[in-house]
Design a protein around this motif. Structure first.
Motif, mmCIF file in Angstrom:
data_model
loop_
_atom_site.group_PDB
_atom_site.id
_atom_site.type_symbol
_atom_site.label_atom_id
_atom_site.label_comp_id
_atom_site.label_asym_id
_atom_site.label_seq_id
_atom_site.Cartn_x
_atom_site.Cartn_y
_atom_site.Cartn_z
ATOM 1 N N MET A 193 25.913 12.978 -8.886
ATOM 2 C CA MET A 193 24.840 12.329 -8.942
ATOM 3 C C MET A 193 23.504 13.167 -8.804
ATOM 4 N N ALA A 194 23.446 14.297 -7.824
ATOM 5 C CA ALA A 194 22.428 15.059 -7.684
ATOM 6 C C ALA A 194 22.112 15.926 -8.643
ATOM 7 N N PHE A 195 23.235 16.450 -9.584
ATOM 8 C CA PHE A 195 22.949 17.675 -10.537
ATOM 9 C C PHE A 195 23.318 17.124 -11.832
ATOM 10 N N GLY A 196 24.175 16.192 -11.886
ATOM 11 C CA GLY A 196 24.765 15.534 -13.324
ATOM 12 C C GLY A 196 23.603 15.052 -14.240
ATOM 13 N N ARG A 197 23.750 15.156 -15.754
ATOM 14 C CA ARG A 197 22.967 14.481 -16.800
ATOM 15 C C ARG A 197 23.882 13.993 -17.603
ATOM 16 N N LEU A 198 23.381 12.814 -18.147
ATOM 17 C CA LEU A 198 24.315 12.065 -19.400
ATOM 18 C C LEU A 198 23.304 11.549 -19.979
ATOM 19 N N GLN A 199 23.244 11.938 -21.260
ATOM 20 C CA GLN A 199 22.388 11.572 -22.584
ATOM 21 C C GLN A 199 20.981 11.856 -22.366
ATOM 22 N N GLY A 200 20.897 13.148 -21.586
ATOM 23 C CA GLY A 200 19.595 13.605 -21.184
ATOM 24 C C GLY A 200 18.796 12.892 -20.160
ATOM 25 N N ARG A 201 19.354 12.211 -19.327
ATOM 26 C CA ARG A 201 18.810 11.464 -18.056
ATOM 27 C C ARG A 201 19.643 12.053 -16.796
ATOM 28 N N ARG A 202 19.147 11.872 -15.639
ATOM 29 C CA ARG A 202 19.629 12.152 -14.473
ATOM 30 C C ARG A 202 20.820 10.872 -14.463
ATOM 31 N N LEU A 203 22.128 11.442 -14.053
ATOM 32 C CA LEU A 203 23.272 10.800 -13.942
ATOM 33 C C LEU A 203 23.032 9.463 -13.067
ATOM 34 N N ASP A 204 22.217 9.578 -11.690
ATOM 35 C CA ASP A 204 22.036 8.539 -10.748
ATOM 36 C C ASP A 204 21.020 7.474 -11.594
ATOM 37 N N ALA A 205 20.113 7.805 -12.332
ATOM 38 C CA ALA A 205 19.331 7.013 -13.129
ATOM 39 C C ALA A 205 20.049 6.273 -14.116
ATOM 40 N N PHE A 206 20.758 6.913 -14.780
ATOM 41 C CA PHE A 206 21.614 6.373 -15.844
ATOM 42 C C PHE A 206 22.721 5.449 -15.324
ATOM 43 N N THR A 207 23.339 5.739 -14.196
ATOM 44 C CA THR A 207 24.290 4.728 -13.683
ATOM 45 C C THR A 207 23.720 3.616 -13.037
ATOM 46 N N ALA A 208 22.503 3.639 -12.375
ATOM 47 C CA ALA A 208 21.741 2.396 -12.105
ATOM 48 C C ALA A 208 21.421 1.494 -12.963
ATOM 49 N N ASP A 209 20.818 2.183 -14.161
ATOM 50 C CA ASP A 209 20.567 1.199 -15.346
ATOM 51 C C ASP A 209 21.637 0.737 -15.936
ATOM 52 N N TRP A 210 22.931 1.249 -16.097
ATOM 53 C CA TRP A 210 24.088 0.897 -16.506
ATOM 54 C C TRP A 210 24.573 -0.316 -15.668
ATOM 55 N N VAL A 211 24.640 -0.211 -14.330
ATOM 56 C CA VAL A 211 24.978 -1.321 -13.351
ATOM 57 C C VAL A 211 24.223 -2.357 -13.596
ATOM 58 N N LEU A 212 22.784 -2.261 -13.781
ATOM 59 C CA LEU A 212 21.827 -3.383 -13.996
ATOM 60 C C LEU A 212 21.942 -4.173 -15.308
ATOM 61 N N TYR A 213 22.411 -3.406 -16.271
ATOM 62 C CA TYR A 213 22.813 -3.984 -17.419
ATOM 63 C C TYR A 213 24.029 -4.774 -17.406
ATOM 64 N N ARG A 214 24.965 -4.340 -16.625
ATOM 65 C CA ARG A 214 26.324 -5.252 -16.567
ATOM 66 C C ARG A 214 26.205 -6.583 -15.751
ATOM 67 N N LEU A 215 24.987 -6.452 -14.629
ATOM 68 C CA LEU A 215 24.745 -7.429 -13.957
ATOM 69 C C LEU A 215 23.973 -8.747 -14.705
ATOM 70 N N GLN A 216 23.260 -8.418 -15.559
ATOM 71 C CA GLN A 216 22.078 -9.033 -15.964
ATOM 72 C C GLN A 216 22.859 -10.216 -16.769
ATOM 73 N N SER A 217 22.442 -11.408 -17.311
ATOM 74 C CA SER A 217 22.625 -12.392 -17.906
ATOM 75 C C SER A 217 22.542 -11.860 -19.492
ATOM 76 N N LYS A 218 23.805 -12.382 -20.273
ATOM 77 C CA LYS A 218 23.764 -11.837 -21.615
ATOM 78 C C LYS A 218 23.639 -13.146 -22.629
ATOM 79 N N ARG A 219 23.143 -14.175 -21.980
ATOM 80 C CA ARG A 219 22.864 -15.419 -22.790
ATOM 81 C C ARG A 219 21.404 -15.462 -23.103
ATOM 82 N N LEU A 220 21.110 -15.795 -24.402
ATOM 83 C CA LEU A 220 19.850 -15.938 -24.881
ATOM 84 C C LEU A 220 19.146 -17.085 -24.852
#
Length: 119
Positions: A62-89
């Motif tokens: 998490m400290a030194f990793g990068r995924l798709q050009g972003r810090r791994l901790d920021a990428f992981t936090a965004d992914w978790v928030l995406y998975r938790l949000q409602s998918k109904r329109l």
């Protein structure tokens, strides 16, 4: 000909301490906390190192990793928030859930009649 300086926001520049950013230092502190506490508790070093190695590896990634050009901790936090949000329109003016019907007419006065709509 001289080049003009491009203004950059100061808040976008990461705070550095030596060669490390504040986020990297934070993850490194998180990585060594269990090992430090086990040493302070006079536990055997080798078993505790083996037991905490997944924790240390994850925090270091998490400290030194990068995924798709972003810090791994920021990428992981965004992914978790995406998975938790409602998918109904839901349309704010519809008053009902759009997933219940395939098409919702929001403003009947402004649209032409729909042949298949019997409401």
């Amino acid at each position: 000909m001289t080049q003009a300086e491009v203004p950059q926001p100061i808040s976008a520049i990461p705070a550095r301490w030596g060669r490390f950013t504040a986020a990297q230092l934070g993850w490194m502190v998180i990585a060594v906390c269990p090992l430090y506490l086990s040493i302070r508790g006079h536990l055997p070093a080798l078993p505790m190192l083996l037991a905490t190695s997944p924790w240390i590896t994850t925090a270091t990634a998490m400290a030194f990793g990068r995924l798709q050009g972003r810090r791994l901790d920021a990428f992981t936090a965004d992914w978790v928030l995406y998975r938790l949000q409602s998918k109904r329109l839901d349309h704010p003016d519809s008053g009902q859930n759009i997933s219940d019907r395939s098409f919702v007419v929001v403003d009947r006065a402004r649209c032409r009649p729909i042949p298949w709509d019997r409401s």
